[in-house]
Write a protein that holds these residues in place. Sequence first.
Motif, PDB file in Angstrom:
ATOM      1  N   LEU A 292     -39.384  65.528  -1.618  1.00  0.00           N
ATOM      2  CA  LEU A 292     -40.402  64.289  -1.320  1.00  0.00           C
ATOM      3  C   LEU A 292     -40.290  63.339  -2.580  1.00  0.00           C
ATOM      4  O   LEU A 292     -41.148  64.825  -3.660  1.00  0.00           O
ATOM      5  CB  LEU A 292     -41.501  64.655  -0.825  1.00  0.00           C
ATOM      6  CG  LEU A 292     -41.950  65.683   0.476  1.00  0.00           C
ATOM      7  CD1 LEU A 292     -42.881  66.473   0.861  1.00  0.00           C
ATOM      8  CD2 LEU A 292     -41.707  64.564   2.089  1.00  0.00           C
ATOM      9  N   TYR A 293     -40.444  62.684  -3.046  1.00  0.00           N
ATOM     10  CA  TYR A 293     -40.843  61.898  -3.759  1.00  0.00           C
ATOM     11  C   TYR A 293     -42.066  60.944  -4.263  1.00  0.00           C
ATOM     12  O   TYR A 293     -42.477  59.894  -3.756  1.00  0.00           O
ATOM     13  CB  TYR A 293     -39.287  60.864  -3.682  1.00  0.00           C
ATOM     14  CG  TYR A 293     -39.268  59.895  -5.616  1.00  0.00           C
ATOM     15  CD1 TYR A 293     -39.272  60.746  -6.503  1.00  0.00           C
ATOM     16  CD2 TYR A 293     -38.439  58.839  -5.262  1.00  0.00           C
ATOM     17  CE1 TYR A 293     -39.501  59.578  -8.020  1.00  0.00           C
ATOM     18  CE2 TYR A 293     -39.126  58.205  -7.004  1.00  0.00           C
ATOM     19  CZ  TYR A 293     -38.915  58.390  -8.060  1.00  0.00           C
ATOM     20  OH  TYR A 293     -38.946  57.963  -9.275  1.00  0.00           O
ATOM     21  N   ALA A 294     -42.374  61.233  -5.229  1.00  0.00           N
ATOM     22  CA  ALA A 294     -44.036  60.497  -5.355  1.00  0.00           C
ATOM     23  C   ALA A 294     -42.973  59.559  -7.094  1.00  0.00           C
ATOM     24  O   ALA A 294     -43.630  60.492  -8.071  1.00  0.00           O
ATOM     25  CB  ALA A 294     -44.567  61.266  -5.587  1.00  0.00           C
ATOM     26  N   PRO A 295     -43.500  58.098  -6.564  1.00  0.00           N
ATOM     27  CA  PRO A 295     -42.778  57.600  -7.910  1.00  0.00           C
ATOM     28  C   PRO A 295     -43.897  57.445  -9.220  1.00  0.00           C
ATOM     29  O   PRO A 295     -43.346  57.076 -10.343  1.00  0.00           O
ATOM     30  CB  PRO A 295     -42.172  56.134  -7.303  1.00  0.00           C
ATOM     31  CG  PRO A 295     -42.821  56.038  -6.220  1.00  0.00           C
ATOM     32  CD  PRO A 295     -42.800  57.524  -5.585  1.00  0.00           C
ATOM     33  N   ASP A 296     -44.770  57.286  -8.491  1.00  0.00           N
ATOM     34  CA  ASP A 296     -45.908  56.741  -9.303  1.00  0.00           C
ATOM     35  C   ASP A 296     -46.786  58.105  -9.990  1.00  0.00           C
ATOM     36  O   ASP A 296     -47.447  58.002 -11.546  1.00  0.00           O
ATOM     37  CB  ASP A 296     -47.601  56.675  -8.431  1.00  0.00           C
ATOM     38  CG  ASP A 296     -47.365  55.061  -7.923  1.00  0.00           C
ATOM     39  OD1 ASP A 296     -45.967  54.090  -8.548  1.00  0.00           O
ATOM     40  OD2 ASP A 296     -47.950  55.290  -7.058  1.00  0.00           O
ATOM     41  N   LEU A 297     -45.965  59.388  -9.871  1.00  0.00           N
ATOM     42  CA  LEU A 297     -46.497  60.773 -10.558  1.00  0.00           C
ATOM     43  C   LEU A 297     -44.994  61.118 -11.196  1.00  0.00           C
ATOM     44  O   LEU A 297     -45.524  62.084 -11.806  1.00  0.00           O
ATOM     45  CB  LEU A 297     -46.985  61.556  -9.450  1.00  0.00           C
ATOM     46  CG  LEU A 297     -48.101  61.729  -8.560  1.00  0.00           C
ATOM     47  CD1 LEU A 297     -48.344  63.129  -7.629  1.00  0.00           C
ATOM     48  CD2 LEU A 297     -49.508  61.459  -9.139  1.00  0.00           C
ATOM     49  N   GLY A 298     -43.972  60.469 -10.945  1.00  0.00           N
ATOM     50  CA  GLY A 298     -42.553  60.907 -12.138  1.00  0.00           C
ATOM     51  C   GLY A 298     -42.572  62.369 -10.750  1.00  0.00           C
ATOM     52  O   GLY A 298     -41.931  63.059 -11.882  1.00  0.00           O
TER      53      GLY A 298
END
Length: 209
Positions: free
Chosen positions: A135-141
């Motif tokens: 699960l990738y959370a781009p805004d959280l890096g």
Amino acid sequence: MSDAITRVVTSGRFTLDGGTWDVDNNVWLVGDGAEVLVIDAAHSAPVILEAVAERRVTAIVCTHAHNDHINAAAELSRATGAPIWLHPADTPLWEMEYGGRRPDAALSDGDVLTAGGVELRVIHTPGHAPGAVSLYAPDLGAVFTGDTLFNGGPGATGRSFSDFPTIVASIRDRLLTLPPETVVHTGHGDDTTIGAEAPHLDDWIRRGH
């Protein structure tokens, strides 16, 4: 670690192929002060509920269906009303723990789940298990990899439903393409980063594990 991410460590047993091992699992809560998504409800629903506190649980997401990552999911779902999400390729593993009780929703590559304004993109990363996802959370890096990628290399592939070439391909093609500064939050043990793990891919392949 971001305020949007909370780690809860629970302890119990992992059982597969006739073996049993004592394990500590990372359970991840992602969201804000009002609502969270729970990643990998392991071992103890009461411990997870204590960390959730008064927040609403929007979903219980399973990175894969080994029993130590799902064995508190049903109890947590009953307590919170949150649906359980699982990739359908892991149904045989799920049934070892829950028999005919099905997950509530099916994860697919590219799905986007949200909690507390945080978006998590589902990346199918098979190998450790056929339905394993990250699960990738781009805004959280940040990326939550379950047992696909650890601090120090790939997850285990020596048991049923696992395959080493497949997990290497998942890591190489789906995870190491993320920005190198991306923090990897794992299913067990310490965090790492994509940049810290990427240089070791060839070594993992040569060792075959």
